[in-house]
Scaffold this motif. Structure first.
Motif, PDB file in Angstrom:
ATOM      1  N   ALA A  14       0.853  -1.121   0.035  1.00  0.00           N
ATOM      2  CA  ALA A  14       0.092  -0.228  -0.137  1.00  0.00           C
ATOM      3  C   ALA A  14       0.824   1.036   0.021  1.00  0.00           C
ATOM      4  O   ALA A  14       1.833   1.145   0.686  1.00  0.00           O
ATOM      5  CB  ALA A  14      -0.956   0.097   1.186  1.00  0.00           C
ATOM      6  N   LEU A  15       0.366   2.219  -0.706  1.00  0.00           N
ATOM      7  CA  LEU A  15       1.045   3.529  -0.644  1.00  0.00           C
ATOM      8  C   LEU A  15       0.021   4.533  -0.198  1.00  0.00           C
ATOM      9  O   LEU A  15      -0.897   4.914  -0.922  1.00  0.00           O
ATOM     10  CB  LEU A  15       1.616   3.864  -2.065  1.00  0.00           C
ATOM     11  N   VAL A  16       0.552   5.559   0.825  1.00  0.00           N
ATOM     12  CA  VAL A  16      -0.349   6.519   1.237  1.00  0.00           C
ATOM     13  C   VAL A  16       0.124   7.756   1.126  1.00  0.00           C
ATOM     14  O   VAL A  16       1.178   8.069   2.003  1.00  0.00           O
ATOM     15  CB  VAL A  16      -0.972   6.185   2.936  1.00  0.00           C
ATOM     16  N   THR A  17      -0.444   8.763   0.777  1.00  0.00           N
ATOM     17  CA  THR A  17      -0.053  10.143   0.640  1.00  0.00           C
ATOM     18  C   THR A  17      -0.620  10.716   1.649  1.00  0.00           C
ATOM     19  O   THR A  17      -1.815  10.509   2.259  1.00  0.00           O
ATOM     20  CB  THR A  17      -0.093  10.781  -0.772  1.00  0.00           C
ATOM     21  N   GLY A  18       0.020  12.122   2.036  1.00  0.00           N
ATOM     22  CA  GLY A  18      -0.547  12.658   3.064  1.00  0.00           C
ATOM     23  C   GLY A  18      -0.451  12.245   4.387  1.00  0.00           C
ATOM     24  O   GLY A  18      -1.420  12.316   5.159  1.00  0.00           O
ATOM     25  N   ALA A  19       0.546  11.025   4.441  1.00  0.00           N
ATOM     26  CA  ALA A  19       0.233  10.095   5.682  1.00  0.00           C
ATOM     27  C   ALA A  19       1.248  10.500   7.017  1.00  0.00           C
ATOM     28  O   ALA A  19       1.294   9.678   7.653  1.00  0.00           O
ATOM     29  CB  ALA A  19       0.970   8.806   5.217  1.00  0.00           C
ATOM     30  N   ALA A  20       1.657  11.698   6.887  1.00  0.00           N
ATOM     31  CA  ALA A  20       2.450  11.986   8.088  1.00  0.00           C
ATOM     32  C   ALA A  20       1.432  12.383   9.344  1.00  0.00           C
ATOM     33  O   ALA A  20       2.171  12.428  10.342  1.00  0.00           O
ATOM     34  CB  ALA A  20       3.241  13.151   7.777  1.00  0.00           C
ATOM     35  N   SER A  21       0.396  12.703   9.036  1.00  0.00           N
ATOM     36  CA  SER A  21      -0.659  13.086  10.031  1.00  0.00           C
ATOM     37  C   SER A  21      -2.155  12.862   9.756  1.00  0.00           C
ATOM     38  O   SER A  21      -2.162  12.509   8.561  1.00  0.00           O
ATOM     39  CB  SER A  21      -0.492  14.467  10.215  1.00  0.00           C
ATOM     40  N   GLY A  22      -3.107  13.189  10.436  1.00  0.00           N
ATOM     41  CA  GLY A  22      -4.626  13.113  10.267  1.00  0.00           C
ATOM     42  C   GLY A  22      -5.156  11.899   9.485  1.00  0.00           C
ATOM     43  O   GLY A  22      -4.703  10.672   9.950  1.00  0.00           O
ATOM     44  N   ILE A  23      -5.837  12.051   8.523  1.00  0.00           N
ATOM     45  CA  ILE A  23      -6.227  10.972   7.967  1.00  0.00           C
ATOM     46  C   ILE A  23      -5.492   9.996   7.304  1.00  0.00           C
ATOM     47  O   ILE A  23      -5.607   8.828   7.249  1.00  0.00           O
ATOM     48  CB  ILE A  23      -7.472  11.546   6.735  1.00  0.00           C
ATOM     49  N   GLY A  24      -4.444  10.509   6.557  1.00  0.00           N
ATOM     50  CA  GLY A  24      -3.377   9.673   6.044  1.00  0.00           C
ATOM     51  C   GLY A  24      -2.721   8.745   7.011  1.00  0.00           C
ATOM     52  O   GLY A  24      -2.601   7.565   6.476  1.00  0.00           O
ATOM     53  N   ALA A  25      -2.301   9.475   7.934  1.00  0.00           N
ATOM     54  CA  ALA A  25      -1.749   8.677   8.967  1.00  0.00           C
ATOM     55  C   ALA A  25      -2.560   7.428   9.566  1.00  0.00           C
ATOM     56  O   ALA A  25      -2.157   6.574   9.773  1.00  0.00           O
ATOM     57  CB  ALA A  25      -1.073   9.445  10.144  1.00  0.00           C
ATOM     58  N   ALA A  26      -3.717   7.853   9.847  1.00  0.00           N
ATOM     59  CA  ALA A  26      -4.782   6.746  10.312  1.00  0.00           C
ATOM     60  C   ALA A  26      -4.878   5.652   9.464  1.00  0.00           C
ATOM     61  O   ALA A  26      -5.129   4.418   9.710  1.00  0.00           O
ATOM     62  CB  ALA A  26      -6.236   7.699  10.573  1.00  0.00           C
ATOM     63  N   ALA A  27      -5.207   6.094   8.138  1.00  0.00           N
ATOM     64  CA  ALA A  27      -5.337   4.996   7.163  1.00  0.00           C
ATOM     65  C   ALA A  27      -3.991   4.205   7.057  1.00  0.00           C
ATOM     66  O   ALA A  27      -4.114   3.093   7.048  1.00  0.00           O
ATOM     67  CB  ALA A  27      -5.626   5.612   5.676  1.00  0.00           C
ATOM     68  N   ALA A  28      -2.657   4.590   7.171  1.00  0.00           N
ATOM     69  CA  ALA A  28      -1.423   3.899   7.123  1.00  0.00           C
ATOM     70  C   ALA A  28      -1.464   3.028   8.183  1.00  0.00           C
ATOM     71  O   ALA A  28      -1.228   1.775   8.017  1.00  0.00           O
ATOM     72  CB  ALA A  28      -0.323   5.021   6.835  1.00  0.00           C
ATOM     73  N   ARG A  29      -1.608   3.462   9.377  1.00  0.00           N
ATOM     74  CA  ARG A  29      -1.674   2.673  10.375  1.00  0.00           C
ATOM     75  C   ARG A  29      -2.715   1.479  10.354  1.00  0.00           C
ATOM     76  O   ARG A  29      -2.421   0.090  10.700  1.00  0.00           O
ATOM     77  CB  ARG A  29      -2.148   3.338  11.684  1.00  0.00           C
ATOM     78  N   GLN A  30      -3.936   1.757   9.830  1.00  0.00           N
ATOM     79  CA  GLN A  30      -4.860   0.399   9.777  1.00  0.00           C
ATOM     80  C   GLN A  30      -4.452  -0.228   8.711  1.00  0.00           C
ATOM     81  O   GLN A  30      -4.850  -1.436   8.867  1.00  0.00           O
ATOM     82  CB  GLN A  30      -6.355   1.122   9.533  1.00  0.00           C
ATOM     83  N   LEU A  31      -3.991  -0.014   7.599  1.00  0.00           N
ATOM     84  CA  LEU A  31      -3.652  -0.697   6.604  1.00  0.00           C
ATOM     85  C   LEU A  31      -2.347  -1.604   7.018  1.00  0.00           C
ATOM     86  O   LEU A  31      -2.411  -2.800   6.774  1.00  0.00           O
ATOM     87  CB  LEU A  31      -3.008  -0.260   5.237  1.00  0.00           C
ATOM     88  N   ALA A  32      -1.432  -1.185   7.944  1.00  0.00           N
ATOM     89  CA  ALA A  32      -0.403  -1.991   8.294  1.00  0.00           C
ATOM     90  C   ALA A  32      -0.941  -2.929   9.189  1.00  0.00           C
ATOM     91  O   ALA A  32      -0.359  -4.134   9.320  1.00  0.00           O
ATOM     92  CB  ALA A  32       0.850  -1.209   9.320  1.00  0.00           C
ATOM     93  N   ALA A  33      -1.809  -2.564  10.371  1.00  0.00           N
ATOM     94  CA  ALA A  33      -2.351  -3.501  11.357  1.00  0.00           C
ATOM     95  C   ALA A  33      -3.227  -4.720  10.473  1.00  0.00           C
ATOM     96  O   ALA A  33      -3.256  -5.805  11.271  1.00  0.00           O
ATOM     97  CB  ALA A  33      -3.575  -2.711  12.103  1.00  0.00           C
ATOM     98  N   GLU A  34      -3.471  -4.180   9.404  1.00  0.00           N
ATOM     99  CA  GLU A  34      -4.526  -5.521   8.671  1.00  0.00           C
ATOM    100  C   GLU A  34      -3.562  -6.080   7.885  1.00  0.00           C
ATOM    101  O   GLU A  34      -4.096  -6.834   6.784  1.00  0.00           O
ATOM    102  CB  GLU A  34      -5.382  -4.883   7.884  1.00  0.00           C
ATOM    103  N   GLY A  35      -2.202  -6.075   7.800  1.00  0.00           N
ATOM    104  CA  GLY A  35      -1.330  -6.741   6.935  1.00  0.00           C
ATOM    105  C   GLY A  35      -0.546  -6.121   5.954  1.00  0.00           C
ATOM    106  O   GLY A  35       0.273  -7.151   5.225  1.00  0.00           O
ATOM    107  N   ALA A  36      -0.921  -4.879   5.491  1.00  0.00           N
ATOM    108  CA  ALA A  36      -0.144  -4.311   4.358  1.00  0.00           C
ATOM    109  C   ALA A  36       1.368  -3.873   4.690  1.00  0.00           C
ATOM    110  O   ALA A  36       1.578  -3.510   5.872  1.00  0.00           O
ATOM    111  CB  ALA A  36      -0.790  -3.258   3.941  1.00  0.00           C
TER     112      ALA A  36
END
Length: 263
Positions: A14-36
């Motif tokens: 997975a690649l997540v932009t705007g991922a240093a904070s906010g919505i992007g960071a939350a999405a990055a964390r959830q994707l990682a928690a679910e195996g990505a």
């Protein structure tokens, strides 16, 4: 989260932009928690590295408004991992100066006057990041996903594209264009097995929202029983659209605004 959901992205890149904070960071964390395996992308590279270190991901400092930088990003990720299965494009900017003008007008009880004071560089930068950046990400994501037979892309629009805030024409127009761009691309690339969908948040409690004056925040939040959403609530919607559970969802604009309005 059910057992079936816990590893929805096992083995995926997975690649997540705007991922240093906010919505992007939350999405990055959830994707990682679910195996990505997650590539954390942001203009603020050090902050992106902090998020990446916390989830076992990889950080990249990229301005999405720069097409060459976006192209190099996808080439790097594909070279390292051989594929990109999921892209979440959460990078975007607002205009705190315009918010200040809106606040001043509210405090003085005067009509809002943003348009006449809106300078060309501000107009262009908002669209360069929010609209052009979305185009750059979509184009390179599709180029990377086609050879592997498919993927899922989720762009982040805004409820402001529908329920426009007075004094925010540049932001509203940039996000309305993101919706139209994403839906047009969705119809085109589904034939290659690539799904594109959009989440359109209402007010979300992020660092960007924290720059909004309190009187403006209150006006933006009128009509919702739930108040400002959390970044984690948005990430749930994003990850649903990116997952196989949404295999028949293409070109959707999913409102996530606590019932402030419907379309």
């Amino acid at each position: 989260m059910t057992t079936a959901q816990q590893r929805r992205f096992e083995g995926r890149v997975a690649l997540v932009t705007g991922a240093a904070s906010g919505i992007g960071a939350a999405a990055a964390r959830q994707l990682a928690a679910e195996g990505a395996r997650v590539h954390v992308v942001d203009l603020a590279e050090e902050a992106a590295r902090t998020v990446a270190d916390g989830i076992g991901g990889v950080a990249h400092g990229v301005d999405v408004a720069d097409p060459d930088a976006v192209r190099a990003l996808f080439e790097t990720v594909a070279s390292e991992d051989g594929r990109v299965d999921v892209v979440v494009h959460a990078a975007g900017i607002d205009d705190p100066v315009a918010k200040g003008h809106i606040y001043e007008a509210a405090e003085k009880g005067e009509p809002v006057d943003v348009l006449s004071r809106l300078e060309d560089p501000t107009w262009r930068r908002i669209h360069a990041v929010n609209l052009d950046g979305t185009f750059h990400i979509l184009r390179e994501a599709v180029r990377t996903m086609r050879p592997i037979g498919g993927g899922a892309i989720v762009t982040i629009g805004s409820s402001a594209a529908f329920d426009t805030l007075v004094g925010y024409p540049h932001y509203a127009s940039s996000k309305a264009a993101v919706h139209a761009l994403s839906q047009s691309v969705a119809k085109e690339v589904i034939h290659f097995g690539i799904r594109v969908n959009t989440v359109a948040p209402g007010p979300v409690d992020t660092a960007m929202a924290a720059r909004t004056p309190e009187s403006v925040r209150k006006r933006m939040n009128d009509g919702s029983a739930f108040g400002y959403a959390t970044a984690e609530q948005l990430s749930e919607s994003i990850c649903y659209l990116a997952s196989d559970q949404a295999s028949n969802v293409v070109g959707a604009v999913l409102l996530s605004n606590g019932g402030r309005f419907t379309v």
